[in-house]
Design a protein around this motif. Structure first.
Motif, PDB file in Angstrom:
ATOM      1  N   ILE A   1       0.829  -1.058   0.167  1.00  0.00           N
ATOM      2  CA  ILE A   1       0.062  -0.213   0.018  1.00  0.00           C
ATOM      3  C   ILE A   1       0.955   1.394   0.137  1.00  0.00           C
ATOM      4  CG2 ILE A   1      -1.839   1.406   1.450  1.00  0.00           C
ATOM      5  CD1 ILE A   1      -2.675  -1.283   2.517  1.00  0.00           C
TER       6      ILE A   1
ATOM      7  N   TYR B   1      -3.400   4.413  -2.332  1.00  0.00           N
ATOM      8  CA  TYR B   1      -4.242   3.590  -1.970  1.00  0.00           C
ATOM      9  C   TYR B   1      -4.813   3.434  -0.459  1.00  0.00           C
ATOM     10  CZ  TYR B   1      -3.566   2.069  -6.826  1.00  0.00           C
ATOM     11  OH  TYR B   1      -3.310   2.022  -8.254  1.00  0.00           O
TER      12      TYR B   1
ATOM     13  N   GLU C   1      -7.361   6.224  -0.447  1.00  0.00           N
ATOM     14  CA  GLU C   1      -8.538   5.601  -1.098  1.00  0.00           C
ATOM     15  C   GLU C   1      -9.297   4.592  -0.280  1.00  0.00           C
ATOM     16  OE1 GLU C   1      -8.769   7.990  -3.898  1.00  0.00           O
ATOM     17  OE2 GLU C   1     -10.120   6.385  -4.450  1.00  0.00           O
ATOM     18  N   SER C   2      -8.500   3.725   0.515  1.00  0.00           N
ATOM     19  CA  SER C   2      -8.930   2.724   1.373  1.00  0.00           C
ATOM     20  C   SER C   2      -9.652   3.192   2.572  1.00  0.00           C
ATOM     21  CB  SER C   2      -8.070   1.781   1.828  1.00  0.00           C
ATOM     22  OG  SER C   2      -7.238   1.134   0.602  1.00  0.00           O
TER      23      SER C   2
ATOM     24  N   ALA D   1     -13.669   2.958   4.005  1.00  0.00           N
ATOM     25  CA  ALA D   1     -13.834   2.759   5.210  1.00  0.00           C
ATOM     26  C   ALA D   1     -14.422   4.134   6.276  1.00  0.00           C
ATOM     27  CB  ALA D   1     -12.738   1.959   5.821  1.00  0.00           C
TER      28      ALA D   1
ATOM     29  N   LEU E   1     -12.186  -1.669   6.633  1.00  0.00           N
ATOM     30  CA  LEU E   1     -11.130  -1.346   5.920  1.00  0.00           C
ATOM     31  C   LEU E   1     -10.366  -2.515   5.304  1.00  0.00           C
ATOM     32  CD1 LEU E   1      -8.794   0.795   5.528  1.00  0.00           C
ATOM     33  CD2 LEU E   1      -7.869  -0.163   7.668  1.00  0.00           C
ATOM     34  N   GLN E   2     -10.511  -3.707   5.808  1.00  0.00           N
ATOM     35  CA  GLN E   2     -10.072  -4.894   5.232  1.00  0.00           C
ATOM     36  C   GLN E   2     -10.629  -5.214   3.796  1.00  0.00           C
ATOM     37  OE1 GLN E   2     -11.455  -8.249   4.594  1.00  0.00           O
ATOM     38  NE2 GLN E   2      -9.600  -8.995   4.068  1.00  0.00           N
ATOM     39  N   THR E   3     -11.979  -5.064   3.652  1.00  0.00           N
ATOM     40  CA  THR E   3     -12.351  -5.268   2.440  1.00  0.00           C
ATOM     41  C   THR E   3     -12.115  -4.050   1.293  1.00  0.00           C
ATOM     42  OG1 THR E   3     -14.451  -4.219   3.012  1.00  0.00           O
ATOM     43  CG2 THR E   3     -14.443  -6.760   3.315  1.00  0.00           C
ATOM     44  N   SER E   4     -12.027  -2.974   2.115  1.00  0.00           N
ATOM     45  CA  SER E   4     -11.876  -1.818   1.164  1.00  0.00           C
ATOM     46  C   SER E   4     -10.248  -1.868   0.522  1.00  0.00           C
ATOM     47  CB  SER E   4     -11.890  -0.427   1.751  1.00  0.00           C
ATOM     48  OG  SER E   4     -12.928  -0.207   2.367  1.00  0.00           O
ATOM     49  N   ILE E   5      -9.455  -2.400   1.337  1.00  0.00           N
ATOM     50  CA  ILE E   5      -8.136  -2.476   0.754  1.00  0.00           C
ATOM     51  C   ILE E   5      -7.806  -3.644  -0.354  1.00  0.00           C
ATOM     52  CG2 ILE E   5      -5.751  -3.457   1.307  1.00  0.00           C
ATOM     53  CD1 ILE E   5      -6.054  -2.082   4.173  1.00  0.00           C
TER      54      ILE E   5
ATOM     55  N   LYS F   1     -10.374  -4.541  -2.302  1.00  0.00           N
ATOM     56  CA  LYS F   1     -11.107  -4.097  -3.377  1.00  0.00           C
ATOM     57  C   LYS F   1     -10.470  -3.053  -4.098  1.00  0.00           C
ATOM     58  CE  LYS F   1     -14.626  -0.919  -2.849  1.00  0.00           C
ATOM     59  NZ  LYS F   1     -15.866  -0.562  -2.345  1.00  0.00           N
ATOM     60  N   VAL F   2      -9.854  -1.861  -3.356  1.00  0.00           N
ATOM     61  CA  VAL F   2      -8.962  -0.893  -4.154  1.00  0.00           C
ATOM     62  C   VAL F   2      -7.956  -1.391  -4.897  1.00  0.00           C
ATOM     63  CG1 VAL F   2      -7.711   1.058  -3.518  1.00  0.00           C
ATOM     64  CG2 VAL F   2      -9.911   1.040  -2.826  1.00  0.00           C
TER      65      VAL F   2
END
Length: 270
Positions: A166, A170, A173-174, A178, A197-201, A203-204
DNA sequence: CCATGAACCTGGTCGC
DNA sequence: TGCGACCAGGTTCATG
């Protein structure tokens, strides 16, 4: 410049050119580019070996010869690409390697990029944190590890020994996805936001890889190919513009000495 | 343990 | 047009 998705894109784009090839020579214009080895080391340990695999580890491009490997870090402005012929007057070529009738070019305006020669991945594995696109990077991992630190969350996301890959884009963005303020202290962030946050990272990063990375300046990875994740950015480089969620004005501050963009209305829990 | 600032480099942009 | 100040996708080291 390059973060995980850009490095992944570069590794993929040069892989097909290099598999089963061997480097005949190296030409170095900026000697500091060779971080932990010399021209003599290259001649004795790398020259003539066949490339087995090319892949990414964190923000390193790994050219793996089985018995040794070259690791390339692009830092801010490094570009690694294959061409059929050299332009003699081209600026900022830190080094190039010759194979077949082609060249692997390392172009690097700011000269921060580095090549490393290792026997194996141990050194990098010891200093790098979890790969965010690996199965180990789970909600349980996030809850346990982020809660156990007392760090500004953005700074923590940029720490390569914690999570690797990261970078500045990113991270912003993450955190926007979140709804976490970049200066939030990691241990105090509510669980539901950490799970988000976990899913955002994931996904991004994975969405950016699909799009070939982000291009903010003109940045090409493979001949004419240009990443277009920039079109998808929600907060990065959008200071003064309206938040795409709540219409508040995006602010820009400094966190860990990096320009940091966030929405003061929907990113809370500072 | 954690934050901050400097260093490593070149080039682009903005204000005057 | 020129000039200085500041900014840039990254990492490392020293300091408090």
């Amino acid at each position: 410049m390059p973060e995980l998705p850009e490095v992944e894109t570069v590794a993929k784009s040069i892989e097909k050119h290099l598999i089963a090839k061997s480097f005949k020579s190296i030409h170095v214009n900026w000697i500091k580019t060779l971080d932990n080895f010399s021209l003599s080391d290259f001649k004795h340990k790398v020259k003539g070996l066949s490339v087995a695999r090319v892949y990414r580890r964190a923000k390193y491009i790994i050219i793996d010869f089985n018995e040794v490997l070259l690791a390339v870090h692009l830092r801010m402005t490094g570009k690694l690409y294959v061409v059929n012929s050299i332009k003699p007057d081209q600026k900022h070529i830190s080094l190039f390697l010759k194979f077949d009738n082609k060249y692997l070019i390392f172009e690097d305006t700011r000269k921060f990029g580095r090549f490393y020669l290792f026997d194996n991945l141990d050194y990098l594995n010891n200093k790098l944190g979890i790969e965010p696109l690996s199965n180990n990077f789970s909600k349980e991992w996030i809850l346990e590890n982020i809660k156990s630190k007392n760090r500004q969350i953005k700074s923590l996301l940029l720490d390569q020994s914690f999570i690797c890959g990261i970078g500045n884009i990113y991270a912003d963005e993450s955190l926007w996805f979140a709804k976490i303020h970049p200066l939030s202290i990691s241990s105090a962030i509510p669980n539901n936001k950490l799970i988000k946050l976990q899913t955002s990272i994931v996904k991004v990063l994975s969405e950016s890889i699909k799009r070939g990375g982000t291009t903010i300046r003109d940045y090409t990875y493979d001949f004419s190919y240009v990443g277009n994740y920039a079109l998808n950015l929600k907060v990065f480089n959008r200071s003064g513009k309206k938040c795409l969620r709540c219409k508040s004005i995006i602010l820009k501050i400094k966190v860990a000495q990096r320009g940091t963009h966030y929405c003061p209305n929907c990113q809370t829990n500072k």
